[in-house]
Design an enzyme around this catalytic site. Structure first.
Site, mmCIF file in Angstrom:
data_model
loop_
_atom_site.group_PDB
_atom_site.id
_atom_site.type_symbol
_atom_site.label_atom_id
_atom_site.label_comp_id
_atom_site.label_asym_id
_atom_site.label_seq_id
_atom_site.Cartn_x
_atom_site.Cartn_y
_atom_site.Cartn_z
ATOM 1 N N HIS A 151 0.837 -1.212 0.000
ATOM 2 C CA HIS A 151 0.000 0.000 0.000
ATOM 3 C C HIS A 151 0.869 1.259 0.000
ATOM 4 O O HIS A 151 0.563 2.247 -0.666
ATOM 5 C CB HIS A 151 -0.884 0.066 1.251
ATOM 6 N N GLU A 176 -1.255 -3.387 -9.171
ATOM 7 C CA GLU A 176 -1.380 -4.451 -10.173
ATOM 8 C C GLU A 176 -1.595 -5.808 -9.508
ATOM 9 O O GLU A 176 -1.992 -6.759 -10.159
ATOM 10 C CB GLU A 176 -0.095 -4.515 -11.014
#
Ligand code: PAF
Length: 272
Positions: A30, A142
């Site tokens: 993150h 992704e």
């Protein structure tokens, strides 16, 4: 604090703005999205919202890991400018009656086959977050490749002016893709978990060698099963549409996998 007003003020001051949607339980993956946001924008807002509509009954909504204080400290340290942490009642008030349903990449028979509720929940909450923030950019990992393609399609279809940016998957040193759900793995499962990435890499090599897709997928599934995984899918798909490749030698390809180790479902994908 009104998120939209805050972002509008930044924009009025000539700043580029970016939003990083998360469900908390933050890790380096993150934080790399925050880094990516800071490369594109002068002001970055991270959202933390454990979105109930993307969990089905029996999934891990109630046990999802994470601590808000730790998340906020991590965001501060990584120089995000603002954390937006709405309550469920704020995002979904009692009379809430709308959902956003995406086809195309969201109906590719990958995650949607095993979690049919998932992308409508994601698309609905992401539409709300993008509308609330109205940032120039939004960053998605992704790691959740079908989600990234779904959000990209949705933003395009609904004329959402925020530009969707995909950021590379961050991995542990042994190749395991970082995920909040890795916290569920026992030591024995954790030792086995990098096999998913290893298997995808081998399959990608075989694809580059020109071997046939069905055989590669079959061998990858068998190898994961032998290692102790329960496999949902290992598939080579067109990297843009997520359709089954018609001409694998001439298309951009992505290999995607989902498999269980005990009670934990892991997903991963790589470019070919
Ligand atoms: O990837 C996630 O963490 C979530 O699906 C998202 C994009 C924050 C929507 O709840």
């Amino acid at each position: 604090m009104d998120l939209r007003k805050r972002v509008a003020r930044w924009k009025r001051d000539g700043r580029k703005t970016a939003v990083v949607p998360t469900m908390g339980a933050l890790h380096e993956g993150h934080l790399s999205l925050v880094d990516c946001a800071l490369q594109h924008a002068d002001r970055v807002v991270a959202t933390i919202f454990l979105n109930p509509t993307q969990f089905a009954e029996g999934e891990d909504l109630d046990t999802y890991p994470g601590s808000l204080d730790t998340d906020l400290a991590m965001l501060r340290k990584r120089k995000a400018h603002l954390a937006f942490v709405p309550a469920v009642s704020e995002m979904y008030p009692a009379a809430f009656s709308t959902s956003v349903s995406v086809k195309g990449p969201a109906a590719a028979r990958l995650e949607d086959r095993f979690r049919p509720h998932f992308f409508t929940g994601v698309a609905t909450v992401v539409t709300k977050l993008l509308n609330q923030a109205q940032c120039d950019y939004a960053i998605f990992g992704e790691k959740d490749y079908q989600q990234l393609m779904t959000v990209t399609q949705m933003a395009q279809d609904l004329d959402i002016p925020t530009r969707i940016i995909g950021a590379e998957t961050i991995r542990e040193t042994d190749g395991l893709a970082m995920s909040s759900r890795n916290a569920y793995l026992s030591q024995e499962e954790r030792d086995l978990a990098p096999r998913i990435h290893e298997t995808l890499r081998q399959a990608a090599d075989s694809l580059r060698d020109g071997q046939a897709v069905p055989g590669i997928q079959r061998r990858a599934r068998a190898s994961l099963r032998k290692a102790g995984f329960k496999v949902d899918y290992v598939e080579a798909r067109n990297a843009v549409t997520l359709a089954k490749p018609e001409n694998p030698a001439a298309e951009p390809l992505r290999l995607l996998a989902a498999a269980w180790l005990g009670q934990t479902r892991l997903i991963d994908n790589i470019a070919v």
